[in-house]
Design a protein around this motif. Structure first.
Motif, PDB file in Angstrom:
ATOM      1  N   LEU A  28       2.087   2.367  12.991  1.00  0.00           N
ATOM      2  CA  LEU A  28       1.282   2.784  11.848  1.00  0.00           C
ATOM      3  C   LEU A  28       2.172   3.573  10.895  1.00  0.00           C
ATOM      4  O   LEU A  28       2.957   4.422  11.328  1.00  0.00           O
ATOM      5  N   ASP A  29       2.064   3.303   9.609  1.00  0.00           N
ATOM      6  CA  ASP A  29       2.867   4.006   8.605  1.00  0.00           C
ATOM      7  C   ASP A  29       2.078   5.048   7.825  1.00  0.00           C
ATOM      8  O   ASP A  29       2.629   6.076   7.418  1.00  0.00           O
ATOM      9  N   LEU A  52       1.037   9.292  -2.924  1.00  0.00           N
ATOM     10  CA  LEU A  52       1.426  10.132  -1.788  1.00  0.00           C
ATOM     11  C   LEU A  52       1.847   9.301  -0.586  1.00  0.00           C
ATOM     12  O   LEU A  52       2.647   9.746   0.235  1.00  0.00           O
ATOM     13  N   ALA A  53       1.299   8.089  -0.475  1.00  0.00           N
ATOM     14  CA  ALA A  53       1.627   7.213   0.650  1.00  0.00           C
ATOM     15  C   ALA A  53       2.962   6.502   0.462  1.00  0.00           C
ATOM     16  O   ALA A  53       3.481   5.898   1.407  1.00  0.00           O
ATOM     17  N   SER A  54       3.515   6.574  -0.728  1.00  0.00           N
ATOM     18  CA  SER A  54       4.724   5.816  -1.058  1.00  0.00           C
ATOM     19  C   SER A  54       5.989   6.644  -0.890  1.00  0.00           C
ATOM     20  O   SER A  54       5.953   7.868  -0.738  1.00  0.00           O
ATOM     21  N   ARG A  87       3.142   8.800   6.617  1.00  0.00           N
ATOM     22  CA  ARG A  87       2.351   9.583   5.662  1.00  0.00           C
ATOM     23  C   ARG A  87       0.966   9.874   6.237  1.00  0.00           C
ATOM     24  O   ARG A  87       0.306   8.978   6.767  1.00  0.00           O
ATOM     25  N   ILE A  88       0.541  11.125   6.106  1.00  0.00           N
ATOM     26  CA  ILE A  88      -0.822  11.520   6.443  1.00  0.00           C
ATOM     27  C   ILE A  88      -1.440  12.157   5.207  1.00  0.00           C
ATOM     28  O   ILE A  88      -0.874  13.093   4.637  1.00  0.00           O
ATOM     29  N   MET A 124       7.431   1.205  -8.273  1.00  0.00           N
ATOM     30  CA  MET A 124       6.949   2.498  -7.776  1.00  0.00           C
ATOM     31  C   MET A 124       5.719   2.276  -6.901  1.00  0.00           C
ATOM     32  O   MET A 124       4.884   1.427  -7.200  1.00  0.00           O
ATOM     33  N   CYS A 125       5.600   3.042  -5.840  1.00  0.00           N
ATOM     34  CA  CYS A 125       4.458   2.960  -4.925  1.00  0.00           C
ATOM     35  C   CYS A 125       4.377   1.627  -4.198  1.00  0.00           C
ATOM     36  O   CYS A 125       3.288   1.176  -3.835  1.00  0.00           O
TER      37      CYS A 125
END
Length: 254
Positions: A87-88, A229-231, A137-138, A1-2
């Protein structure tokens, strides 16, 4: 996860405190991290060193926020360091501190707050969009100040209310690209920079007593929420403000 292996991330204000914790956590999950700083080069270097000691990859970029062309200065360094990679993940963490109650806040302080806390993240996102991969993701750091009446933080709370609205509206706009946009709202979080503020006798205990989980927050508490949240695990969450305060001021505990 993540798992963030192979991802790239930009974290603003990553030389200390919550930003440093976010940068190191994203790197620990596998992301290459751009460590932004404004003035604290030693802190940024320490963040990069910590990431590299843990086997991660990072580089630092300096850019003063809240001034003309701040986003362009920032992304000149970001693009040079990424060397053609997309950029991710973008984390808008950098912020100016509260300026005080309305009776003492000056126009200069007010304008500086909005320049750093609102204008900078807005135009950083604008500048990032051509570089941000579809499905990116932002995350913008807000504050529980938006849901509490604290006269010492009126103008600060106004700036955080603005970025929460920004996050919601941009989530609706950018969803067609699979980009999620969320905000995270920390509560009272103990960091090396603000530690002296909690040294008044009984203050830390008083604040902890107003928190459902009965303690002050730590930078790592916020970093874990941002990493989630970034995952990909958070792919179906967008346009939200995630309260990461440990339940600050939920109500009386009888």
């Amino acid at each position: 996860m993540c798992d963030l292996t192979g991802k790239t991330a930009l974290v603003t204000g990553a030389s200390r405190g919550i930003g440093q914790a976010i940068a190191t956590r994203l790197a620990a999950k596998g992301a290459t991290v751009v460590v932004h700083f404004g003035t604290d080069q030693d802190g940024a270097t320490a963040t990069v060193d910590e990431i590299e000691r843990g086997g991660g990859a990072a580089f630092a970029v300096r850019a003063e926020l809240g001034v003309d062309d701040d986003a362009e200065t920032l992304f000149a360094g970001v693009e040079a360091g990424l060397a053609g990679r997309a950029l991710d993940i973008l984390v808008n963490n950098a912020a100016a501190a509260p300026a005080g109650p309305i009776g003492v806040t000056t126009r200069t302080q007010f304008d500086h707050l909005f320049a750093v806390n609102v204008r900078a993240p807005y135009f950083i996102i604008q500048r990032a969009l051509p570089l941000l991969r579809d499905g990116g993701r932002i995350v913008t750091i807000s504050s529980v100040a938006t849901r509490m009446a604290n006269p010492a933080q009126t103008s600060f709370a106004m700036t955080k209310g603005a970025v929460e609205t920004m996050s919601m509206t941009l989530a609706n706009e950018l969803g067609a690209r699979g980009i999620t946009v969320n905000a995270v709202a920390p509560g009272s979080t103990l960091t090396p920079a603000n530690g002296t503020a909690f040294e008044a006798p009984g203050l830390a205990e008083l604040i902890a007593a107003t928190t459902a989980l009965d303690r002050l927050g730590r930078p790592g508490d916020i970093a874990d929420v941002v990493a989630f949240l970034a995952s990909d695990a958070a792919r179906w969450i967008t346009g939200q403000v995630i309260d990461a305060s440990g339940g600050l001021f939920l109500g009386p505990r009888l």
